[in-house]
Motif scaffolding. Structure first.
Motif, PDB file in Angstrom:
ATOM      1  N   GLY A  88       3.411 -72.951  33.634  1.00  0.00           N
ATOM      2  CA  GLY A  88       3.096 -72.048  34.747  1.00  0.00           C
ATOM      3  C   GLY A  88       2.888 -72.784  36.052  1.00  0.00           C
ATOM      4  O   GLY A  88       1.967 -72.476  36.815  1.00  0.00           O
ATOM      5  N   THR A  89       3.734 -73.802  36.321  1.00  0.00           N
ATOM      6  CA  THR A  89       3.580 -74.566  37.559  1.00  0.00           C
ATOM      7  C   THR A  89       4.920 -74.669  38.279  1.00  0.00           C
ATOM      8  O   THR A  89       5.973 -74.578  37.668  1.00  0.00           O
ATOM      9  N   PHE A  90       4.825 -74.891  39.579  1.00  0.00           N
ATOM     10  CA  PHE A  90       6.008 -75.255  40.339  1.00  0.00           C
ATOM     11  C   PHE A  90       5.727 -76.595  41.000  1.00  0.00           C
ATOM     12  O   PHE A  90       4.718 -76.749  41.676  1.00  0.00           O
ATOM     13  N   PRO A  91       6.591 -77.598  40.799  1.00  0.00           N
ATOM     14  CA  PRO A  91       6.326 -78.911  41.394  1.00  0.00           C
ATOM     15  C   PRO A  91       6.606 -78.912  42.892  1.00  0.00           C
ATOM     16  O   PRO A  91       7.752 -78.964  43.312  1.00  0.00           O
ATOM     17  N   ARG A 114       7.330 -67.819  35.949  1.00  0.00           N
ATOM     18  CA  ARG A 114       6.191 -68.716  35.734  1.00  0.00           C
ATOM     19  C   ARG A 114       6.371 -70.062  36.458  1.00  0.00           C
ATOM     20  O   ARG A 114       5.395 -70.720  36.767  1.00  0.00           O
ATOM     21  N   ALA A 115       7.625 -70.437  36.721  1.00  0.00           N
ATOM     22  CA  ALA A 115       7.840 -71.675  37.478  1.00  0.00           C
ATOM     23  C   ALA A 115       7.879 -71.353  38.972  1.00  0.00           C
ATOM     24  O   ALA A 115       8.760 -71.777  39.715  1.00  0.00           O
ATOM     25  N   SER A 116       6.913 -70.564  39.401  1.00  0.00           N
ATOM     26  CA  SER A 116       6.851 -70.131  40.792  1.00  0.00           C
ATOM     27  C   SER A 116       5.400 -69.728  41.050  1.00  0.00           C
ATOM     28  O   SER A 116       4.749 -69.159  40.174  1.00  0.00           O
ATOM     29  N   VAL A 117       4.926 -70.042  42.242  1.00  0.00           N
ATOM     30  CA  VAL A 117       3.531 -69.720  42.572  1.00  0.00           C
ATOM     31  C   VAL A 117       3.474 -68.312  43.167  1.00  0.00           C
ATOM     32  O   VAL A 117       4.209 -67.993  44.098  1.00  0.00           O
ATOM     33  N   ILE A 123      16.449 -79.869  38.140  1.00  0.00           N
ATOM     34  CA  ILE A 123      15.795 -78.627  37.704  1.00  0.00           C
ATOM     35  C   ILE A 123      15.926 -78.455  36.181  1.00  0.00           C
ATOM     36  O   ILE A 123      14.926 -78.318  35.472  1.00  0.00           O
ATOM     37  N   LEU A 124      17.150 -78.487  35.689  1.00  0.00           N
ATOM     38  CA  LEU A 124      17.373 -78.132  34.285  1.00  0.00           C
ATOM     39  C   LEU A 124      16.592 -79.002  33.289  1.00  0.00           C
ATOM     40  O   LEU A 124      16.070 -78.476  32.308  1.00  0.00           O
ATOM     41  N   PRO A 125      16.472 -80.326  33.534  1.00  0.00           N
ATOM     42  CA  PRO A 125      15.765 -81.109  32.509  1.00  0.00           C
ATOM     43  C   PRO A 125      14.296 -80.716  32.355  1.00  0.00           C
ATOM     44  O   PRO A 125      13.705 -80.958  31.320  1.00  0.00           O
ATOM     45  N   ASP A 156       9.581 -76.793  30.914  1.00  0.00           N
ATOM     46  CA  ASP A 156       8.192 -77.271  30.903  1.00  0.00           C
ATOM     47  C   ASP A 156       7.376 -76.649  32.040  1.00  0.00           C
ATOM     48  O   ASP A 156       6.211 -76.309  31.869  1.00  0.00           O
ATOM     49  N   TRP A 157       8.008 -76.548  33.214  1.00  0.00           N
ATOM     50  CA  TRP A 157       7.293 -75.912  34.331  1.00  0.00           C
ATOM     51  C   TRP A 157       6.969 -74.475  33.977  1.00  0.00           C
ATOM     52  O   TRP A 157       5.867 -73.984  34.238  1.00  0.00           O
ATOM     53  N   PHE A 158       7.932 -73.806  33.404  1.00  0.00           N
ATOM     54  CA  PHE A 158       7.737 -72.399  33.029  1.00  0.00           C
ATOM     55  C   PHE A 158       6.604 -72.304  32.008  1.00  0.00           C
ATOM     56  O   PHE A 158       5.708 -71.471  32.117  1.00  0.00           O
TER      57      PHE A 158
END
Lengths: 258, 394
Positions: free
Chosen positions: B52-55, B216-219, B41-43, B47-49
């Motif tokens: 605006g995406t969650f992998p 933002r790292a959440s749908v 998660i931390l690395p 970037d996800w935030f």
């Protein structure tokens, strides 16, 4: 395949080690964790066991404490653990440790013994080779890749220039370098089961050693003194006036790295 | 007499040595999640935030670990204690509130109602795949005009022969557009009922909420149910009325009151490190009294919040925890974490506003956490009713 994996419980390296002032032995708290380098051995052991419907038994010699480090390896999937824990073993050098582990492993039976290349706390780096001598089996060391086919074990042995292909017939001793595989996380189900897995605790006497053969009394090696690492010197700053590369080359040549 | 008080303390990150309140198994589980968060998660979370995406592919890794529905029994769930579930939430939210939300929604809001109120067929069909992270769930309760007052929901289900027909709109639904199954709450002639809705059912659609500056790292999605026809057995058989969804929210709030401590800890750690390294007027800013005060307030608040969380966790495992006590934890722990984040942001100065440090990401996330799963105001009124015996809102 019956796989023995050497797994060491060590004090958390995140906190400074405490040495007892008289003998310079590491003071071992109840809370010890699994040596990070052993996670790779456990992972390789589990992979080989899964492919051969084998089993993984952990072997460890240290004060048992609360067994947190051993449980960590059991939670990854190892089947059981044998831990030799005895105040009489305090002060054992690497050779005595190897003798104790070899006897515990022999008593249990094995096709393959897996160890890390060296422990993070002691860093002697000789125990696996000693084990191979004591168990009278070949040692395949510094493996960065491992293949197993019937009675044959084949490895890529890490060298400064690349790797050698080395193979041996089982039984054998194998050492793996850190970073060769991605060790699995213990799963929650594994963590829930770890407490139920068998952990056999043995004393030196259980393995037929008498007190003079083990611990400080049985060890030829002792630590005479311990010196802290000197504080790092400040580096030299070279201002780049277009010719700084000459100065840097000079420094590198002096250090004999180019 | 007991031993004298030791002259020295102690670990700035665990000042009261609360670690010793945990069992060996709890610590092993906590450390496992901590390592997972550090590795996976931390690395990348900044970037996800930023994007605006969650992998979504993380779901299977999380499932393999056993994170989903971890404190439920059977059906492929790990069956841990509630305290262990809480500790996992703390570590996940140390990574990001959005990541913890993903796990909360999957486990506490989607799997829990199926596990607690569903038919055996519902459980067999969904729980093992959801536990493994192969199927993702969402929870449809909140509507555009029904937030704190879920009883005013307009979504309804009517009978059509043996079938149910659902119509309505759900809003602020975490995991909505990536879900394989939605647990949707709707008015019926008998009261509010829950429905297990596969998201490929005709008439079901989900569209994402854009322009969020938090989580933002959440749908986050809006669900539209347009004459969604479901078989008669799609209804959760074992619960009628708002107590169904409210019991799910209690589950989720329990995870949040632990999770918030993790987000706060990430901010405090960042502030502490920064204050020790940042030099102004020729000395580290950690040496200034005003900064020390901030750091100490953060540390004290977080240690207290962890003690509250652990106490409530122990009560939960003993079967003595009340919903009002969960409100206490959610209300105060999230509020404290948000204060810690804001204060940490000020210690980091201008650097505190970038994604290079975790602080403002957590701070913005916690604004959502402050509001969702019962606003700070609602939890205050729950406690007000509990101590005065008079309800302010019904």
């Amino acid at each position: 395949m019956k796989i023995a994996v050497c797994a060491k419980q060590i004090p958390d390296p995140a906190t400074p080690y405490e040495l007892d002032p008289e003998h310079h032995w590491i003071v071992r708290p109840d809370d010890q964790i699994l040596d990070d380098t052993d996670r790779y051995g456990v992972e390789i052991g589990l992979q080989l066991a899964e492919a051969s419907e084998g089993s993984v038994t952990l072997f460890s010699m240290s004060p048992a404490g609360n067994l947190q480090g051993i449980r960590q390896a059991l939670a990854m999937g190892a089947d059981k653990a044998v831990i030799v824990s005895d105040p009489a073993l305090k002060g054992s050098d690497a050779l005595v440790t190897a003798k104790v582990l070899a006897r515990a492993i022999q008593q249990e039976g094995f096709d393959l013994v897996i160890a890390g290349t060296e422990s993070t706390d002691g860093s002697a780096g000789v125990l696996p080779q000693q084990l191979s001598e004591l168990l009278e089996v070949p040692a395949l060391t510094f493996a960065k890749a491992v293949e197993h086919d019937g009675d044959t074990i084949r490895i890529h042995r890490q060298t400064p220039d690349g790797y050698d292909e080395v193979e041996a017939t089982l039984p054998a001793v194998l050492t793996v370098t850190a970073g060769v595989v991605e060790p699995r996380y213990p799963t929650f189900k594994g963590i829930m089961q770890a407490k139920q897995k068998p952990v056999e605790q043995l004393t030196a006497a259980d393995l037929g050693f008498d007190a003079t053969e083990v611990g400080a009394a049985g060890s030829a090696q002792y630590v005479r003194s311990v010196t802290p690492v000197p504080a790092r010197q400040a580096g030299e700053i070279v201002e780049d006036d277009g010719e700084a590369y000459r100065k840097i080359l000079e420094v590198l040549e002096q250090a004999k790295v180019v | 007499m007991s031993d004298p008080i030791r002259p020295i303390a102690t670990d700035p990150l665990d000042f009261l040595e609360t670690d010793h309140l945990l069992s060996e198994r709890e610590r092993l589980l906590r450390d496992t999640v901590r390592r997972f968060v550090a590795d996976r998660i931390l690395p990348e979370v900044a970037d996800w935030f930023d994007a605006g995406t969650f992998p979504k592919e993380l779901a299977k890794e999380m499932g393999a670990l056993g994170l989903f529905g971890m404190h439920l029994e059977g059906y492929g769930c790990a069956g841990t204690s509630a305290t262990e579930y809480g500790l996992a939430c703390t570590e996940l939210e140390y990574g990001d509130s959005g990541v913890r939300s993903f796990v909360s929604v999957q486990g506490s809001l989607a799997m829990f109602p199926i596990w607690a109120f569903g038919s055996e067929e519902h459980k067999q069909q969904w729980l093992p795949r959801m536990a493994a992270g192969e199927a993702i769930g969402c929870f449809g309760l909140t509507e555009p005009d029904a937030g704190s007052d879920p009883g005013s929901m307009r979504t309804h289900a009517r009978r059509d022969g043996p079938d149910w027909i659902l119509n309505g709109t759900k809003m602020w639904i975490t995991n909505g557009s990536i879900a394989d199954v939605a647990v949707v709450w709707a008015q019926t002639d008998d009261g509010v009922r829950g429905f297990v809705v596969p998201t490929d059912t005709p008439g079901f659609s989900a569209s994402d909420v854009h322009g969020k500056l938090s989580l933002r790292a959440s749908v986050t999605s809006e669900l539209v149910l347009d004459d969604v026809r479901l078989p008669g057995d799609a209804v959760l058989p074992d619960v009628v009325g708002l107590k169904g969804p409210l019991s799910c929210l209690n589950e989720a709030r329990f995870g949040i009151l632990f999770g918030a401590v993790g987000a706060g800890r990430a901010c405090y750690e960042a502030a502490l490190t920064y204050a020790e390294e940042r030099t102004q007027f020729g000395r580290p800013i950690a040496s200034f009294q005003l900064t020390q005060r901030k750091l100490v307030e953060m540390m004290v608040a977080l240690q207290r919040a962890m003690l509250v969380a652990l106490h409530l966790g122990r009560k939960r495992d003993a079967g003595t925890l009340s919903a009002q006590q969960v409100s206490f934890g959610k209300l105060d722990n999230v509020r404290q974490a948000l204060e810690v984040a804001r204060s940490a942001r000020s210690v980091l100065g201008a650097n505190g506003i970038t994604l290079e440090y975790p602080v403002i990401r957590h701070m913005n996330n916690l604004e959502s956490v402050y509001t969702y799963e019962g606003t700070n105001e609602i939890h205050t009124l729950v406690l007000g009713e509990a101590i005065t015996g008079v309800s302010a809102f019904s």
